[in-house]
Design an enzyme around this catalytic site. Structure first.
Site, mmCIF file in Angstrom:
data_model
loop_
_atom_site.group_PDB
_atom_site.id
_atom_site.type_symbol
_atom_site.label_atom_id
_atom_site.label_comp_id
_atom_site.label_asym_id
_atom_site.label_seq_id
_atom_site.Cartn_x
_atom_site.Cartn_y
_atom_site.Cartn_z
ATOM 1 N N ASP A 123 0.855 -1.187 0.000
ATOM 2 C CA ASP A 123 0.000 0.000 0.000
ATOM 3 C C ASP A 123 0.887 1.232 0.000
ATOM 4 O O ASP A 123 2.027 1.196 0.468
ATOM 5 C CB ASP A 123 -0.909 0.001 1.235
ATOM 6 C CG ASP A 123 -2.035 -1.018 1.140
ATOM 7 O OD1 ASP A 123 -2.435 -1.359 0.015
ATOM 8 O OD2 ASP A 123 -2.505 -1.463 2.192
ATOM 9 N N ASP A 141 -6.873 -1.287 -4.707
ATOM 10 C CA ASP A 141 -7.982 -1.070 -3.772
ATOM 11 C C ASP A 141 -8.982 -0.068 -4.353
ATOM 12 O O ASP A 141 -10.202 -0.246 -4.235
ATOM 13 C CB ASP A 141 -7.477 -0.541 -2.432
ATOM 14 C CG ASP A 141 -6.549 -1.504 -1.714
ATOM 15 O OD1 ASP A 141 -6.651 -2.725 -1.939
ATOM 16 O OD2 ASP A 141 -5.713 -1.032 -0.922
#
Length: 167
Positions: A123, A141
């Site tokens: 991330d 995402d």
């Protein structure tokens, strides 16, 4: 008679490929150029920051013993297969649902790749207000969330009347 693939929803899989390539490319740059949990300010509310997510959305199940890696990998594969079958069974003209499915598949495969290669999801997008930070996330995402929102939106839109075939 078989339906040509280009007339099915699978025609929209090019969008899946774009998401996968962009997501994995950005993640490679993050892994190469950033230190873990070191924020790089972009705007007063936004950082680029390398983080490792061993769980799912919002680090769900991240503290488990490792079984969640394979559980989430299985979910990604299963959902991707189901959505590709759904795309195959519908017309390429159903743009909204095909785009939604392509985004979800691209995001699922982007994060699946991380789980299989690294054992965690990379991330890098950090949004915050003051000391409060939204859980760090990535392009995959975003694709999944936008795809899911489009599926929900489509449920509220009226269906277009089917055109009768000329005799």
């Amino acid at each position: 008679m078989k339906t040509p693939i280009c007339s099915t929803g699978l025609r929209w899989l090019w969008l899946t490929i774009v998401i996968i390539v962009a997501d994995l490319g950005i993640k490679q740059l993050v892994l190469k150029d950033l230190n873990l949990y070191e924020p790089h300010a972009v705007m007063p509310f936004f950082n680029i920051m390398y983080a490792q997510n061993f769980g799912a959305a919002f680090s769900f199940l991240a503290d488990e013993g490792g079984w969640q890696r394979w559980f989430f990998a299985g979910i990604a594969v299963g959902i991707s297969i189901i959505l590709m079958v759904m795309m195959y069974r519908q017309s390429a003209q159903k743009r909204l649902s095909n785009i939604a499915y392509a985004l979800i598949i691209g995001g699922a495969i982007g994060n699946l790749s991380d789980r299989l290669v690294h054992g965690f999801v990379v991330d890098y997008l950090d949004i915050y207000v003051g000391n409060w930070h939204w859980p760090t996330f990535n392009l995959a995402d975003m694709a999944i969330c936008i795809g899911a929102a489009l599926v929900i939106l489509e449920g509220f839109l009226p269906e277009k009347p089917k055109q009768e075939k000329a005799k």
